[in-house]
Motif scaffolding. Structure first.
Motif, mmCIF file in Angstrom:
data_model
loop_
_atom_site.group_PDB
_atom_site.id
_atom_site.type_symbol
_atom_site.label_atom_id
_atom_site.label_comp_id
_atom_site.label_asym_id
_atom_site.label_seq_id
_atom_site.Cartn_x
_atom_site.Cartn_y
_atom_site.Cartn_z
ATOM 1 N N LEU A 211 0.825 -1.198 0.000
ATOM 2 C CA LEU A 211 0.000 0.000 0.000
ATOM 3 C C LEU A 211 0.862 1.251 0.000
ATOM 4 C CD1 LEU A 211 -2.599 -1.054 2.722
ATOM 5 C CD2 LEU A 211 -2.845 -1.228 0.239
ATOM 6 N N VAL A 212 0.372 2.287 -0.652
ATOM 7 C CA VAL A 212 1.003 3.601 -0.566
ATOM 8 C C VAL A 212 0.792 4.133 0.847
ATOM 9 C CG1 VAL A 212 0.894 5.983 -1.389
ATOM 10 C CG2 VAL A 212 0.703 4.074 -3.019
ATOM 11 N N LYS A 213 1.829 4.640 1.479
ATOM 12 C CA LYS A 213 1.741 5.038 2.884
ATOM 13 C C LYS A 213 1.924 6.536 3.111
ATOM 14 C CE LYS A 213 3.247 0.521 4.569
ATOM 15 N NZ LYS A 213 4.226 -0.238 5.401
ATOM 16 N N SER A 214 2.246 7.295 2.076
ATOM 17 C CA SER A 214 2.374 8.745 2.215
ATOM 18 C C SER A 214 1.022 9.404 1.941
ATOM 19 C CB SER A 214 3.416 9.286 1.235
ATOM 20 O OG SER A 214 4.691 8.768 1.528
ATOM 21 N N PRO A 215 0.783 10.586 2.509
ATOM 22 C CA PRO A 215 -0.506 11.262 2.269
ATOM 23 C C PRO A 215 -0.555 11.894 0.890
ATOM 24 C CG PRO A 215 0.918 12.658 3.595
ATOM 25 C CD PRO A 215 1.641 11.332 3.431
ATOM 26 N N LYS A 216 -1.753 12.254 0.475
ATOM 27 C CA LYS A 216 -1.940 13.123 -0.678
ATOM 28 C C LYS A 216 -2.124 14.546 -0.171
ATOM 29 C CE LYS A 216 -3.998 10.095 -4.209
ATOM 30 N NZ LYS A 216 -5.185 9.923 -5.108
ATOM 31 N N VAL A 217 -1.790 15.498 -1.017
ATOM 32 C CA VAL A 217 -1.885 16.913 -0.633
ATOM 33 C C VAL A 217 -2.797 17.635 -1.613
ATOM 34 C CG1 VAL A 217 -0.616 19.072 -0.308
ATOM 35 C CG2 VAL A 217 0.393 16.901 0.423
ATOM 36 N N TYR A 218 -3.688 18.457 -1.065
ATOM 37 C CA TYR A 218 -4.656 19.208 -1.864
ATOM 38 C C TYR A 218 -4.718 20.658 -1.396
ATOM 39 C CZ TYR A 218 -6.647 14.702 -3.382
ATOM 40 O OH TYR A 218 -6.836 13.451 -3.906
ATOM 41 N N PHE A 219 -5.022 21.559 -2.310
ATOM 42 C CA PHE A 219 -5.450 22.899 -1.949
ATOM 43 C C PHE A 219 -6.865 22.809 -1.407
ATOM 44 C CE2 PHE A 219 -1.789 24.327 -4.005
ATOM 45 C CZ PHE A 219 -1.691 25.711 -3.981
ATOM 46 N N ARG A 220 -7.131 23.515 -0.320
ATOM 47 C CA ARG A 220 -8.492 23.513 0.217
ATOM 48 C C ARG A 220 -9.447 24.337 -0.646
ATOM 49 N NH1 ARG A 220 -9.260 23.147 6.598
ATOM 50 N NH2 ARG A 220 -7.544 21.754 7.125
ATOM 51 N N ASP A 221 -8.937 25.335 -1.308
ATOM 52 C CA ASP A 221 -9.796 26.228 -2.091
ATOM 53 C C ASP A 221 -9.407 26.154 -3.556
ATOM 54 O OD1 ASP A 221 -11.787 28.628 -2.033
ATOM 55 O OD2 ASP A 221 -10.067 29.361 -3.186
ATOM 56 N N SER A 222 -10.373 25.837 -4.408
ATOM 57 C CA SER A 222 -10.078 25.693 -5.837
ATOM 58 C C SER A 222 -9.649 27.019 -6.453
ATOM 59 C CB SER A 222 -11.304 25.136 -6.568
ATOM 60 O OG SER A 222 -12.436 25.972 -6.402
ATOM 61 N N GLY A 223 -10.179 28.138 -5.933
ATOM 62 C CA GLY A 223 -9.790 29.427 -6.475
ATOM 63 C C GLY A 223 -8.320 29.728 -6.254
ATOM 64 N N LEU A 224 -7.797 29.403 -5.062
ATOM 65 C CA LEU A 224 -6.374 29.592 -4.814
ATOM 66 C C LEU A 224 -5.534 28.668 -5.679
ATOM 67 C CD1 LEU A 224 -6.108 30.088 -0.940
ATOM 68 C CD2 LEU A 224 -5.974 31.817 -2.743
ATOM 69 N N LEU A 225 -5.983 27.431 -5.853
ATOM 70 C CA LEU A 225 -5.283 26.514 -6.752
ATOM 71 C C LEU A 225 -5.192 27.117 -8.147
ATOM 72 C CD1 LEU A 225 -4.126 23.702 -7.571
ATOM 73 C CD2 LEU A 225 -6.498 23.002 -7.994
#
Length: 393
Positions: A248-262
């Motif tokens: 299994l992949v054990k590292s987290p995924k990272v996301y911007f919380r706000d699509s506008g900032l992305l």
């Protein structure tokens, strides 16, 4: 355009009834102060805004200033005076309690320097972000997706004004807000990291790779990530670990919380830019994630990925049930081999494919395609809908 936040207000009102301290936590400019002033106004509650020097002066001797107050007391931007956490702990333990405190923060308690007491057992947390799809309405999906949910970005007169507001937000955040937390990192270094993270949005975190690109150690890159997550502009999604006999992949995924900032960091200014951008699918995935987090605690949202190809964008733990979600930008989503592998591995209650259409329809006995607006029904509502559809068929 007016957007009401009635459901969020009800959550805050319920928290105020069950705990001596209620904390509304969320990024700067997401509407916390507006909501708190609305609640305080109906009670004529004292309101301390710690960005105002006069209010900070009023709280130079906080225990004396707050101990005599009764009813509801509101303290905004509490991370600017971390010593207040100790005072609130004492006041919250008074028998009988004389006041209830509504505190607003733009940084997680772990990020606030000097916050030695956590108010554990005395505080109810209400997480707040920008506008949700349920609040603005499904017909405004494209506007929310493009501009993000920060009120001033979403409500701007045009897309150019919205984009400019986000640029000003980023500059103020880096040059003023972060230093006010006692964090001494050059604004340009953190901006470069934040900008690079936009290109990793929705991907597995690799601190060594990102650090190498920036010319810093992986530990420094991880520290930058901690800061931006703690300030509620990025989000980690942990992997789901279960003994399925696979790597299994054990590292987290990272996301911007706000699509506008992305979209700001990706240079996406309008719908045409968005639809032609390589990160279109990842942007949609992040939008789906934020809608899921609103109906489930972020501690109950995971992703699943194996090195052999099994993958699910998001898993939500709801009691004893495990419910899966795939985010697909396609107008005609289809059942895939990856979905079958995940169903076999995880034995989920159901898998929902969230797409931008308006109709709900089955793709498989345990897979249903649904509009993103349906997420607001909650996990139990979605499962009841599946059961009802089966009975009617």
């Amino acid at each position: 355009m007016t957007v009401t936040r009635a459901a969020l207000r009800l959550r805050v009102e319920a928290a105020l009834k069950r705990a001596p301290v209620t904390a509304i936590l969320g990024p700067r400019q997401c509407g916390k102060t507006t909501l708190a002033r609305d609640i305080a106004g109906t009670r004529a509650a004292p309101f301390f805004d710690l960005e105002r020097s006069v209010d900070r002066s009023r709280l130079q001797q906080p225990e004396l200033a707050l101990a005599s107050l009764s009813g509801l007391v509101v303290i905004d931007e509490i991370q600017r005076e971390p010593g207040l956490f100790d005072v609130l702990r004492v006041l919250a333990d008074r028998k009988p309690p004389r006041a209830r405190f509504l505190i607003l923060g733009s940084a997680s308690p772990d990020l606030v320097r000097g916050a030695s007491e956590t108010l554990a057992g005395r505080v109810a947390f209400v997480d707040m972000g920008g506008f949700s799809l349920d609040e603005v309405g499904a017909p405004h999906l494209d506007r929310l997706w493009l501009r993000g949910g920060f009120p001033r970005s979403y409500l701007a007169r045009n897309t150019a004004d919205s984009f400019s507001w986000r640029e000003d937000f980023v500059r103020t955040f880096l040059e003023r807000d972060i230093p006010q937390l006692g964090i001494r990192i050059p604004a340009e270094h953190l901006r470069r990291f934040w900008s690079m993270t936009a290109h990793y949005h929705g991907q597995i975190w690799n601190g060594s790779e990102i650090g190498g690109s920036l010319g810093v150690a992986h530990t420094t890159a991880s520290r930058y990530l901690d800061i931006l997550c703690g300030a509620f502009v990025l989000r980690r999604v942990p992997p789901w670990h279960v003994n399925v006999g696979k790597r299994l992949v054990k590292s987290p995924k990272v996301y911007f919380r706000d699509s506008g900032l992305l979209h700001h960091f990706l240079g996406i200014r309008d719908r045409h830019d968005l639809l032609g951008h390589p990160k279109l699918g990842a942007s949609w995935e992040g939008l789906v994630l934020e809608e899921l987090v609103r109906i489930a605690s972020e501690r109950e949202v995971f992703f699943y990925s194996t090195y052999s190809g099994g993958e699910v964008d998001f898993l939500v733990r709801s009691g004893v049930d495990l419910v899966a979600f795939e985010a697909k930008r396609s107008e005609t989503p289809a059942f895939t081999r990856s979905m079958q592998v995940a169903l076999d591995d995880l034995r989920v209650k159901h898998l929902f494919v969230v797409y931008p259409g308006s109709q709900r329809f089955p793709l498989h006995e345990k897979v249903t395609a649904m509009p993103i607006s349906d997420i607001a029904a909650g996990i139990s509502g979605l499962l009841k809908g599946v059961a009802t559809a089966r009975r009617s068929s």
